[in-house]
Design a protein around this motif. Sequence first.
Motif, PDB file in Angstrom:
ATOM      1  N   GLN A   1      -0.756  48.029  11.294  1.00 25.67           N
ATOM      2  CA  GLN A   1      -0.915  47.101  12.416  1.00 25.67           C
ATOM      3  C   GLN A   1      -0.728  45.671  11.931  1.00 25.67           C
ATOM      4  N   THR A   2      -1.270  45.359  10.772  1.00 27.53           N
ATOM      5  CA  THR A   2      -1.169  44.008  10.225  1.00 27.53           C
ATOM      6  C   THR A   2       0.282  43.635   9.962  1.00 27.53           C
ATOM      7  N   GLN A   3       1.055  44.555   9.396  1.00 29.93           N
ATOM      8  CA  GLN A   3       2.475  44.285   9.112  1.00 29.93           C
ATOM      9  C   GLN A   3       3.254  44.066  10.398  1.00 29.93           C
ATOM     10  N   LEU A   4       3.067  44.939  11.370  1.00 29.43           N
ATOM     11  CA  LEU A   4       3.785  44.802  12.641  1.00 29.43           C
ATOM     12  C   LEU A   4       3.369  43.526  13.359  1.00 29.43           C
ATOM     13  N   ALA A   5       2.077  43.244  13.360  1.00 26.97           N
ATOM     14  CA  ALA A   5       1.584  42.028  14.016  1.00 26.97           C
ATOM     15  C   ALA A   5       2.226  40.791  13.401  1.00 26.97           C
ATOM     16  N   LYS A   6       2.311  40.747  12.090  1.00 26.26           N
ATOM     17  CA  LYS A   6       2.919  39.599  11.404  1.00 26.26           C
ATOM     18  C   LYS A   6       4.396  39.470  11.784  1.00 26.26           C
ATOM     19  N   GLN A   7       5.113  40.581  11.834  1.00 26.57           N
ATOM     20  CA  GLN A   7       6.535  40.559  12.194  1.00 26.57           C
ATOM     21  C   GLN A   7       6.746  40.082  13.621  1.00 26.57           C
ATOM     22  N   VAL A   8       5.807  40.410  14.503  1.00 25.63           N
ATOM     23  CA  VAL A   8       5.921  40.061  15.919  1.00 25.63           C
ATOM     24  C   VAL A   8       5.371  38.664  16.202  1.00 25.63           C
ATOM     25  N   GLY A   9       4.439  38.209  15.359  1.00 25.83           N
ATOM     26  CA  GLY A   9       3.858  36.882  15.556  1.00 25.83           C
ATOM     27  C   GLY A   9       2.566  36.881  16.344  1.00 25.83           C
ATOM     28  N   VAL A  10       1.812  37.978  16.240  1.00 28.92           N
ATOM     29  CA  VAL A  10       0.499  38.071  16.878  1.00 28.92           C
ATOM     30  C   VAL A  10      -0.524  38.460  15.811  1.00 28.92           C
ATOM     31  N   THR A  11      -1.792  38.467  16.180  1.00 31.52           N
ATOM     32  CA  THR A  11      -2.826  38.879  15.234  1.00 31.52           C
ATOM     33  C   THR A  11      -2.933  40.401  15.178  1.00 31.52           C
ATOM     34  N   ARG A  12      -3.559  40.902  14.128  1.00 27.27           N
ATOM     35  CA  ARG A  12      -3.801  42.334  14.026  1.00 27.27           C
ATOM     36  C   ARG A  12      -4.706  42.784  15.166  1.00 27.27           C
ATOM     37  N   GLN A  13      -5.645  41.939  15.556  1.00 33.16           N
ATOM     38  CA  GLN A  13      -6.552  42.280  16.648  1.00 33.16           C
ATOM     39  C   GLN A  13      -5.787  42.451  17.962  1.00 33.16           C
ATOM     40  N   THR A  14      -4.811  41.568  18.192  1.00 39.20           N
ATOM     41  CA  THR A  14      -3.979  41.692  19.395  1.00 39.20           C
ATOM     42  C   THR A  14      -3.179  42.980  19.361  1.00 39.20           C
ATOM     43  N   MET A  15      -2.606  43.308  18.198  1.00 42.30           N
ATOM     44  CA  MET A  15      -1.838  44.551  18.078  1.00 42.30           C
ATOM     45  C   MET A  15      -2.743  45.752  18.329  1.00 42.30           C
ATOM     46  N   ASN A  16      -3.977  45.705  17.852  1.00 43.85           N
ATOM     47  CA  ASN A  16      -4.919  46.784  18.095  1.00 43.85           C
ATOM     48  C   ASN A  16      -5.184  46.942  19.587  1.00 43.85           C
ATOM     49  N   LEU A  17      -5.366  45.843  20.295  1.00 45.65           N
ATOM     50  CA  LEU A  17      -5.594  45.897  21.740  1.00 45.65           C
ATOM     51  C   LEU A  17      -4.383  46.448  22.482  1.00 45.65           C
ATOM     52  N   ILE A  18      -3.180  46.073  22.047  1.00 46.38           N
ATOM     53  CA  ILE A  18      -1.952  46.597  22.663  1.00 46.38           C
ATOM     54  C   ILE A  18      -1.884  48.102  22.460  1.00 46.38           C
ATOM     55  N   GLU A  19      -2.097  48.555  21.229  1.00 54.59           N
ATOM     56  CA  GLU A  19      -2.010  49.980  20.923  1.00 54.59           C
ATOM     57  C   GLU A  19      -3.072  50.798  21.653  1.00 54.59           C
ATOM     58  N   SER A  20      -4.232  50.228  21.856  1.00 61.71           N
ATOM     59  CA  SER A  20      -5.311  50.956  22.543  1.00 61.71           C
ATOM     60  C   SER A  20      -5.253  50.775  24.058  1.00 61.71           C
ATOM     61  N   GLU A  21      -4.180  50.138  24.532  1.00 57.70           N
ATOM     62  CA  GLU A  21      -3.916  49.950  25.963  1.00 57.70           C
ATOM     63  C   GLU A  21      -5.011  49.161  26.665  1.00 57.70           C
ATOM     64  N   LYS A  22      -5.601  48.204  25.935  1.00 61.52           N
ATOM     65  CA  LYS A  22      -6.618  47.320  26.494  1.00 61.52           C
ATOM     66  C   LYS A  22      -6.060  45.934  26.785  1.00 61.52           C
ATOM     67  N   TYR A  23      -4.785  45.737  26.453  1.00 65.30           N
ATOM     68  CA  TYR A  23      -4.138  44.447  26.671  1.00 65.30           C
ATOM     69  C   TYR A  23      -2.678  44.680  26.981  1.00 65.30           C
ATOM     70  N   ASN A  24      -2.195  44.089  28.066  1.00 67.17           N
ATOM     71  CA  ASN A  24      -0.780  44.166  28.421  1.00 67.17           C
ATOM     72  C   ASN A  24      -0.073  42.936  27.879  1.00 67.17           C
ATOM     73  N   PRO A  25       0.784  43.116  26.893  1.00 65.38           N
ATOM     74  CA  PRO A  25       1.469  41.967  26.309  1.00 65.38           C
ATOM     75  C   PRO A  25       2.540  41.410  27.239  1.00 65.38           C
ATOM     76  N   SER A  26       2.949  40.182  26.958  1.00 61.88           N
ATOM     77  CA  SER A  26       4.046  39.572  27.707  1.00 61.88           C
ATOM     78  C   SER A  26       5.332  40.341  27.423  1.00 61.88           C
ATOM     79  N   ILE A  27       6.316  40.140  28.261  1.00 57.24           N
ATOM     80  CA  ILE A  27       7.608  40.807  28.047  1.00 57.24           C
ATOM     81  C   ILE A  27       8.215  40.367  26.719  1.00 57.24           C
ATOM     82  N   LYS A  28       8.005  39.118  26.339  1.00 57.79           N
ATOM     83  CA  LYS A  28       8.530  38.632  25.051  1.00 57.79           C
ATOM     84  C   LYS A  28       7.927  39.430  23.898  1.00 57.79           C
ATOM     85  N   ILE A  29       6.616  39.625  23.914  1.00 58.12           N
ATOM     86  CA  ILE A  29       5.981  40.393  22.840  1.00 58.12           C
ATOM     87  C   ILE A  29       6.441  41.844  22.877  1.00 58.12           C
TER      88      ILE A  29
END
Length: 74
Positions: free
Chosen positions: A26-54
Motif C-alpha cells: 500500500q505504501t509503494q502504490l500510495a507513493k506512486q499515486v501521490g496519496v498517503t498509505r492511510q488514504t490507499m487503505n481507505l480506498i481499498e477498504s471501500e471507505k473512501y471514493n477517490p477522485s477520478i484523477k486518483i
Amino acid sequence: MMNNMNGFSVRNRVKISRLDKGNLTQTQLAKQVGVTRQTMNLIESEKYNPSIKICLLICRELGRPLNELFWLED
C-alpha cells in the motif's frame, strides 16, 4: 462499500490488483499515486471514493483499465 445518493455502491479491486502486481505494498502504490498509505487503505477498504484523477493514476500504476478496478453496483 460507499453508497451515493442514487443508491449505487462503488466497488473496487485495487487491493487484488495491487497484490497481483508482485506484492506491491500500500505504501509503494500510495507513493506512486501521490496519496498517503492511510488514504490507499481507505480506498481499498471501500471507505473512501477517490477522485477520478486518483482512480486514473491507480489504474496507470497497476496497468489495469478503469472499469476493471472501479464499478457501480445496485
